[in-house]
Design a protein around this motif. Sequence first.
Motif, PDB file in Angstrom:
ATOM      1  N   TRP A   5      -8.338  -1.671   6.231  1.00 23.88           N
ATOM      2  CA  TRP A   5      -9.045  -0.987   7.096  1.00 23.88           C
ATOM      3  C   TRP A   5     -10.183  -1.904   7.892  1.00 23.88           C
ATOM      4  CZ3 TRP A   5     -14.222   1.141   5.696  1.00 23.88           C
ATOM      5  CH2 TRP A   5     -14.735   1.892   6.812  1.00 23.88           C
ATOM      6  N   LEU A  26      -2.970   5.270 -12.422  1.00 25.36           N
ATOM      7  CA  LEU A  26      -4.292   4.988 -12.124  1.00 25.36           C
ATOM      8  C   LEU A  26      -4.365   3.566 -11.415  1.00 25.36           C
ATOM      9  CD1 LEU A  26      -6.160   6.473 -15.315  1.00 25.36           C
ATOM     10  CD2 LEU A  26      -6.457   6.922 -12.796  1.00 25.36           C
ATOM     11  N   LEU A  32      -8.480  -0.051   1.768  1.00 21.05           N
ATOM     12  CA  LEU A  32      -9.899  -0.471   2.246  1.00 21.05           C
ATOM     13  C   LEU A  32      -9.798  -1.668   2.923  1.00 21.05           C
ATOM     14  CD1 LEU A  32     -12.087   0.903  -0.534  1.00 21.05           C
ATOM     15  CD2 LEU A  32     -11.954   1.691   1.799  1.00 21.05           C
ATOM     16  N   LEU A  41      -3.026   3.576  -8.052  1.00 21.83           N
ATOM     17  CA  LEU A  41      -3.935   4.032  -7.271  1.00 21.83           C
ATOM     18  C   LEU A  41      -5.074   3.335  -6.816  1.00 21.83           C
ATOM     19  CD1 LEU A  41      -4.823   6.853  -5.738  1.00 21.83           C
ATOM     20  CD2 LEU A  41      -6.075   7.439  -8.135  1.00 21.83           C
ATOM     21  N   PHE A  42      -5.792   2.580  -7.787  1.00 20.96           N
ATOM     22  CA  PHE A  42      -6.727   1.766  -7.586  1.00 20.96           C
ATOM     23  C   PHE A  42      -6.380   0.372  -6.746  1.00 20.96           C
ATOM     24  CE2 PHE A  42      -9.506  -1.924  -8.777  1.00 20.96           C
ATOM     25  CZ  PHE A  42     -10.679  -1.375  -8.513  1.00 20.96           C
ATOM     26  N   LEU A  81      -5.819   2.062  -3.101  1.00 21.11           N
ATOM     27  CA  LEU A  81      -7.225   2.176  -2.656  1.00 21.11           C
ATOM     28  C   LEU A  81      -7.934   1.070  -2.092  1.00 21.11           C
ATOM     29  CD1 LEU A  81      -9.240   4.754  -2.443  1.00 21.11           C
ATOM     30  CD2 LEU A  81     -10.322   3.958  -4.662  1.00 21.11           C
ATOM     31  N   LEU A  92      -1.281  12.412  -7.605  1.00 19.93           N
ATOM     32  CA  LEU A  92      -2.205  12.955  -6.712  1.00 19.93           C
ATOM     33  C   LEU A  92      -2.381  14.602  -6.484  1.00 19.93           C
ATOM     34  CD1 LEU A  92      -2.782   9.976  -4.435  1.00 19.93           C
ATOM     35  CD2 LEU A  92      -4.105  10.387  -6.522  1.00 19.93           C
ATOM     36  N   HIS A 140       0.737  -1.193  -0.104  1.00 22.27           N
ATOM     37  CA  HIS A 140      -0.032  -0.043   0.032  1.00 22.27           C
ATOM     38  C   HIS A 140       0.729   1.271  -0.007  1.00 22.27           C
ATOM     39  CE1 HIS A 140      -3.334   2.531   0.999  1.00 22.27           C
ATOM     40  NE2 HIS A 140      -2.587   3.069   2.085  1.00 22.27           N
ATOM     41  N   LEU A 141       1.996   1.045   0.761  1.00 23.42           N
ATOM     42  CA  LEU A 141       2.878   2.489   0.852  1.00 23.42           C
ATOM     43  C   LEU A 141       3.655   2.698  -0.423  1.00 23.42           C
ATOM     44  CD1 LEU A 141       4.528   4.113   3.158  1.00 23.42           C
ATOM     45  CD2 LEU A 141       6.321   2.505   2.648  1.00 23.42           C
ATOM     46  N   TYR A 142       4.098   1.524  -1.048  1.00 20.17           N
ATOM     47  CA  TYR A 142       4.665   1.603  -2.232  1.00 20.17           C
ATOM     48  C   TYR A 142       3.921   2.215  -3.493  1.00 20.17           C
ATOM     49  CZ  TYR A 142       8.333  -1.530  -0.028  1.00 20.17           C
ATOM     50  OH  TYR A 142       9.327  -1.972   0.894  1.00 20.17           O
TER      51      TYR A 142
END
Lengths: 192, 191
Positions: free
Chosen positions: B164, B150, B161, B153-154, B157, B21, B10-12
């Motif tokens: 989380w 893109l 999620l 980013l997806f 994301l 962004l 996620h960080l990379y």
Amino acid sequence: MKIPYVLIKKIHLYACLSTVAVLVMFIVTSYLMIHHNSFDHEMAKVEKTEGVNEIPTTPHEWRAFENQYQIKGRLTREGVNQDGESFREYASAAGSTRATFKSETNKVVFAINLKSKADALIGIHRQRGYSGAWQYTLYALLLDLVAVSLITFAITGVIMWFKLLKNSKTAWAIFVSGFIYFFLTIILLLYW
Amino acid sequence: MKKSLLIKLHLYCGLFTCFYLLAFGVSSIILNHKMEVDNKTVKKTWHSQVQIDPNLNDNELAESLGDQLGIMGWLPPWQFKKDSTNFNLQVTHLAKTSELEVNLISGAVIVNEIPKGFLATLHGLHFFNGRIPNAPFFLKTWIVYQWLALFVLFISLVLGLWLWLKYSYRTWELLVFGGLFIFSCLIMLLL
């Protein structure tokens, strides 16, 4: 002042969570735009003529007119064409309507363009600005929220990386190469 | 997959897209508020000499001029102004507009450069797909970066999620942000 890691993490998380729907829409529609030729862009055109007693003048009359003829979208242009006829153009994500008033015959001609599904989705991406009906104002508010969130979670993400994994060589390599590539692109554009 | 590995991934992904962004965040504000950010003043003027082929039509002549002068940019036909002795045109891209005044008889060219500025360039990246006539190869790679950004980013994301929902969500957060998600979808459907 030292901001606690937990607070930064919460800001990062909430900035993202509040904009997931719009972000997903942006990612999908950006894909549609990049691969423009792979999707159908055929537009359906409909024309209809209705009787009208007089051209509306006040904002209240215009709203009544738009409701009566179920015109979708918000006003984008108005004026007088080469034949001296008043016209108004409305655009929504899914298409557009041009209403031309034929005052001699007390008629109004509606030229309606309906976009393909792909173009209608791209139409959502292209909506902007605080004008038109309430849903457009709310969407503009969402756009501002997304813009601020994009900036916020990019910055908080970098801060979290510094706090968590600043010794990771892979992370540094990705960050520095991203920085060099991005700013070299801007410099080339500015000075080539 | 281990939690620590997912966080790293996620960080990379996030680090790869962070500049993209930031640019899009700034650009979205500019677009939504219809701000005028382009500089409009001429910053540099230079002279040159070109070969004029009288058999070319306006579009071909403009392309030939752009190629001979090595100026990067599109040639909007609605900016062409031509008479028997002069041809005025613009070569433009997201960061700069060059106004060309060409003497069709002598081949003398005056070029007025109007750099749009950093903010306008940052904003222009929103619409950029890497394709500009006479651009260096490096700029053409932008389409790859854009596509990757893109995609990444997806992934970022979805990973965010997932992390989380799996490890740290609270019921009130799920209700508030789930509700906001549905509300945002409804608003977009009404546009």
